[in-house]
Design a protein around this motif. Sequence first.
Motif, PDB file in Angstrom:
ATOM      1  N   ALA A   1      49.498  43.748  26.378  1.00 30.73           N
ATOM      2  CA  ALA A   1      50.541  44.916  26.857  1.00 30.73           C
ATOM      3  C   ALA A   1      50.103  46.199  27.195  1.00 30.73           C
ATOM      4  N   GLY A   2      48.602  46.571  26.789  1.00 29.24           N
ATOM      5  CA  GLY A   2      48.164  47.372  27.836  1.00 29.24           C
ATOM      6  C   GLY A   2      47.152  47.679  29.172  1.00 29.24           C
ATOM      7  N   VAL A   3      48.432  46.596  29.531  1.00 31.73           N
ATOM      8  CA  VAL A   3      47.773  45.905  31.038  1.00 31.73           C
ATOM      9  C   VAL A   3      48.768  46.249  31.648  1.00 31.73           C
ATOM     10  N   ALA A   4      49.670  46.111  31.363  1.00 35.73           N
ATOM     11  CA  ALA A   4      51.227  45.736  31.531  1.00 35.73           C
ATOM     12  C   ALA A   4      51.804  46.732  33.315  1.00 35.73           C
ATOM     13  N   PRO A   5      50.748  48.033  32.912  1.00 37.44           N
ATOM     14  CA  PRO A   5      51.607  48.693  33.802  1.00 37.44           C
ATOM     15  C   PRO A   5      50.824  48.354  35.168  1.00 37.44           C
ATOM     16  N   LEU A   6      49.279  48.039  35.071  1.00 39.06           N
ATOM     17  CA  LEU A   6      48.311  48.095  36.081  1.00 39.06           C
ATOM     18  C   LEU A   6      49.492  47.401  37.542  1.00 39.06           C
ATOM     19  N   VAL A   7      50.561  46.657  37.146  1.00 37.76           N
ATOM     20  CA  VAL A   7      50.955  45.341  38.202  1.00 37.76           C
ATOM     21  C   VAL A   7      51.709  46.860  39.215  1.00 37.76           C
ATOM     22  N   ALA A   8      52.600  47.985  38.666  1.00 46.34           N
ATOM     23  CA  ALA A   8      52.446  48.991  39.066  1.00 46.34           C
ATOM     24  C   ALA A   8      51.795  49.266  40.820  1.00 46.34           C
ATOM     25  N   THR A   9      50.807  49.315  39.956  1.00 47.25           N
ATOM     26  CA  THR A   9      49.544  50.504  41.071  1.00 47.25           C
ATOM     27  C   THR A   9      49.078  48.942  42.177  1.00 47.25           C
ATOM     28  N   GLY A  10      48.964  47.754  41.890  1.00 46.29           N
ATOM     29  CA  GLY A  10      48.868  47.403  42.851  1.00 46.29           C
ATOM     30  C   GLY A  10      48.156  45.609  42.224  1.00 46.29           C
ATOM     31  N   ILE A  11      47.418  45.852  41.642  1.00 46.61           N
ATOM     32  CA  ILE A  11      47.088  44.793  40.289  1.00 46.61           C
ATOM     33  C   ILE A  11      47.005  43.450  39.895  1.00 46.61           C
ATOM     34  N   ARG A  12      47.178  42.506  39.567  1.00 49.16           N
ATOM     35  CA  ARG A  12      48.203  41.552  38.895  1.00 49.16           C
ATOM     36  C   ARG A  12      47.201  41.178  37.556  1.00 49.16           C
ATOM     37  N   THR A  13      47.929  41.296  36.742  1.00 51.11           N
ATOM     38  CA  THR A  13      46.996  40.743  35.107  1.00 51.11           C
ATOM     39  C   THR A  13      47.200  39.730  34.300  1.00 51.11           C
ATOM     40  N   ARG A  14      46.683  39.284  33.682  1.00 48.58           N
ATOM     41  CA  ARG A  14      46.907  37.331  33.119  1.00 48.58           C
ATOM     42  C   ARG A  14      46.005  37.795  32.127  1.00 48.58           C
ATOM     43  N   ALA A  15      46.446  37.756  31.193  1.00 51.47           N
ATOM     44  CA  ALA A  15      46.038  38.050  29.203  1.00 51.47           C
ATOM     45  C   ALA A  15      45.498  36.596  28.992  1.00 51.47           C
ATOM     46  N   VAL A  16      44.043  36.271  28.761  1.00 46.44           N
ATOM     47  CA  VAL A  16      44.096  34.456  28.345  1.00 46.44           C
ATOM     48  C   VAL A  16      42.928  35.225  27.477  1.00 46.44           C
ATOM     49  N   PRO A  17      41.996  34.378  26.711  1.00 45.43           N
ATOM     50  CA  PRO A  17      40.895  34.474  25.785  1.00 45.43           C
ATOM     51  C   PRO A  17      40.086  34.878  26.683  1.00 45.43           C
ATOM     52  N   LEU A  18      39.434  35.805  25.843  1.00 44.86           N
ATOM     53  CA  LEU A  18      38.164  36.227  26.919  1.00 44.86           C
ATOM     54  C   LEU A  18      36.847  36.093  26.112  1.00 44.86           C
ATOM     55  N   TRP A  19      37.208  35.984  25.022  1.00 43.42           N
ATOM     56  CA  TRP A  19      35.408  35.774  24.219  1.00 43.42           C
ATOM     57  C   TRP A  19      35.171  34.865  25.118  1.00 43.42           C
ATOM     58  N   MET A  20      33.748  35.166  25.589  1.00 44.96           N
ATOM     59  CA  MET A  20      33.280  33.518  25.894  1.00 44.96           C
ATOM     60  C   MET A  20      31.996  32.583  25.147  1.00 44.96           C
ATOM     61  N   ARG A  21      32.434  32.315  23.889  1.00 42.67           N
ATOM     62  CA  ARG A  21      31.648  31.926  22.786  1.00 42.67           C
ATOM     63  C   ARG A  21      31.463  30.756  23.317  1.00 42.67           C
ATOM     64  N   ASP A  22      31.402  30.256  23.892  1.00 45.03           N
ATOM     65  CA  ASP A  22      30.764  29.004  24.178  1.00 45.03           C
ATOM     66  C   ASP A  22      30.563  28.303  25.539  1.00 45.03           C
ATOM     67  N   LEU A  23      30.297  27.759  25.958  1.00 46.49           N
ATOM     68  CA  LEU A  23      30.362  27.073  27.259  1.00 46.49           C
ATOM     69  C   LEU A  23      31.807  26.801  27.445  1.00 46.49           C
ATOM     70  N   ASP A  24      32.483  26.120  27.018  1.00 45.81           N
ATOM     71  CA  ASP A  24      33.615  25.776  26.920  1.00 45.81           C
ATOM     72  C   ASP A  24      34.325  27.432  27.322  1.00 45.81           C
ATOM     73  N   THR A  25      35.004  28.139  26.634  1.00 41.36           N
ATOM     74  CA  THR A  25      35.495  29.180  26.401  1.00 41.36           C
ATOM     75  C   THR A  25      34.772  29.305  27.711  1.00 41.36           C
ATOM     76  N   SER A  26      34.059  29.666  28.115  1.00 45.09           N
ATOM     77  CA  SER A  26      33.645  30.730  29.459  1.00 45.09           C
ATOM     78  C   SER A  26      33.781  29.434  30.395  1.00 45.09           C
ATOM     79  N   ALA A  27      34.056  28.449  30.058  1.00 46.39           N
ATOM     80  CA  ALA A  27      34.549  27.650  32.007  1.00 46.39           C
ATOM     81  C   ALA A  27      36.377  27.903  31.705  1.00 46.39           C
ATOM     82  N   ALA A  28      36.452  27.852  30.982  1.00 46.35           N
ATOM     83  CA  ALA A  28      38.259  28.234  30.641  1.00 46.35           C
ATOM     84  C   ALA A  28      38.353  29.186  30.854  1.00 46.35           C
TER      85      ALA A  28
END
Lengths: 326, 326
Positions: free
Chosen positions: A290-317
């Motif tokens: 929700a917090g980054v929704a306004p960014l699109v208007a500035t010209g930055i495309r955003t995407r929200a995904v699981p960001l914690w790199m807990r292990d190699l699999d989450t980092s690769a994802a």
Amino acid sequence: MRIVVLAGGVGGSRFLLGVRAWARAEEAAGRGRHELTAVINTGDDMWLTGLRITPDLDSVLYTLAGVNDTERGWGRAGETERVSAELDAWGVGWPWFTLGDLDLGAHIARSSWLRAGIPLHEVVARMSQRWELGVRLLPATNDEVETRVVTDSGELHFQEWWTRHRAALPARSFRHPGLESARPAPGVLDAIAAADVVLLAPSNPVVSIGPIVAIPGTREALATTTAPVIGVSPIIGGAVVRGMADACLTAIGVETDAAAVALHYGARHPAHGSAPGLLDGWLVDEVDAAGVAPLVATGIRTRAVPLWMRDLDTSAALAAEAIALV
Amino acid sequence: MRIVVLAGGVGGSRFLLGVRAWARAEEAAGRGRHELTAVINTGDDMWLTGLRITPDLDSVLYTLAGVNDTERGWGRAGETERVSAELDAWGVGWPWFTLGDLDLGAHIARSSWLRAGIPLHEVVARMSQRWELGVRLLPATNDEVETRVVTDSGELHFQEWWTRHRAALPARSFRHPGLESARPAPGVLDAIAAADVVLLAPSNPVVSIGPIVAIPGTREALATTTAPVIGVSPIIGGAVVRGMADACLTAIGVETDAAAVALHYGARHPAHGSAPGLLDGWLVDEVDAAGVAPLVATGIRTRAVPLWMRDLDTSAALAAEAIALV
């Protein structure tokens, strides 16, 4: 696909592991080959007791080589500190900045090569040959750039502020002597120009990514490359994932917030006439959607995904999501 | 009594232990105080992988400090070689010249001080403060002097010839680049001039004592001091006590023989018009008593005593005999 990653040390290393794992999986599945290049921050580098220390390059090298200490989070696995104890006894160096014995081997080798006139990017290439890294490592610059921290009680070397004081002394600003006359290391501009995508690792925006993109020439290359530039937020839910980037952001007047960091980097192609920045896209954690929704208007495309790199699999994802944003 | 000892590394260290033990016993018995100064060979010193290595100074320092490895005969006790193994892996340095981890602490400290412009004699004074040595250590010179070995298959650095080839390649001669322009370290000339006795340790006459006494100024000081100069033979019964001095003597055309070495050093006040040399007196082992009898005629007083320094007591007894010859 030619993928260039701008990265600092610990967070950058973990992200690079993910990018490499993703690339290897793609190759194994017959979905093409990928060429990975990492441009590593050298702003924390320093001479200490006659040795050239390159913390971020070492973190990345050791991590990609699989010889890093995963428990402690830095340095070599199975490290000892016999030499450092002697340096303390002799009263040289910084007692709060311990140099591991295995690590010292790299420092001594690097320093002797640099003194023999071998430029840093060749030193890095030479050291990279010891292991099968799967990523070409480039220093951001061969020139010596320093990071100094301005506090109310005076100016400190970055390492003194970061390691000795754990970033607890309020920083007023950062100075980078040498940065204005530094040139990108050979290979950096070509890599950025030829890239299919440029990724900004979730590294410290102020003292890791900052000094890389501020090098004259590098910023221009990032502005003119045909590759999209995609950043990964180092902030999740208003807190740093690791390290003390919040203390650095506060010093430069940027809120510890995923959207604020994106605005600090700025849009490469801003929607309204503001000065061009770095980002085409910005990857944030789901809690920040929700917090980054306004960014699109500035010209930055955003995407929200699981960001914690807990292990190699989450980092690769995460790497896959960053590439998918292209 | 002011006693000055000219010394190399391992043999010199053991002799110095004896002189110190003798001096302490004298003091304990109320027979006056003794001031001990050692002038140490620096001809084997070198830069290796950016570090200044001073083998003889280290041997003496570690031995007098009681932290030397008595079994191996060199370096620190309890030494490990983790950094050296890394240097091998990086392909820097000399794989046959191992630098111990504890030892590397000294090399890094020394090198950083030298690079900061601190002269070697001050570096040595600083390092001497770590322990209660009981002997003031002076380097023979602050200037960089090298020892190179000329063989039929080319010229080698002394350490390559000595450590790698175990002195097995026949040496034709020794070269000491830098020696002719070297000056005695501050303190050396004053110590010799003010001495009550100057002792030559049973060190290698060619590559340990040789470079000390060949420094312009030092030789003159030894010629003009009012103190008697007493040498201790490094040869017993035609064999070297330790090390490979025989290979060095052969190279310069001197027989491995107690009398031959004395004649090589020469008499300070020669009985017949030959050029003045170094020695007033010469201490040999009892097995060489007959062999050195002719030396008296050349102007060198001799004395035959048990010369093997088996332990501290025999070393102290030897020192007592050397002083007694005065």
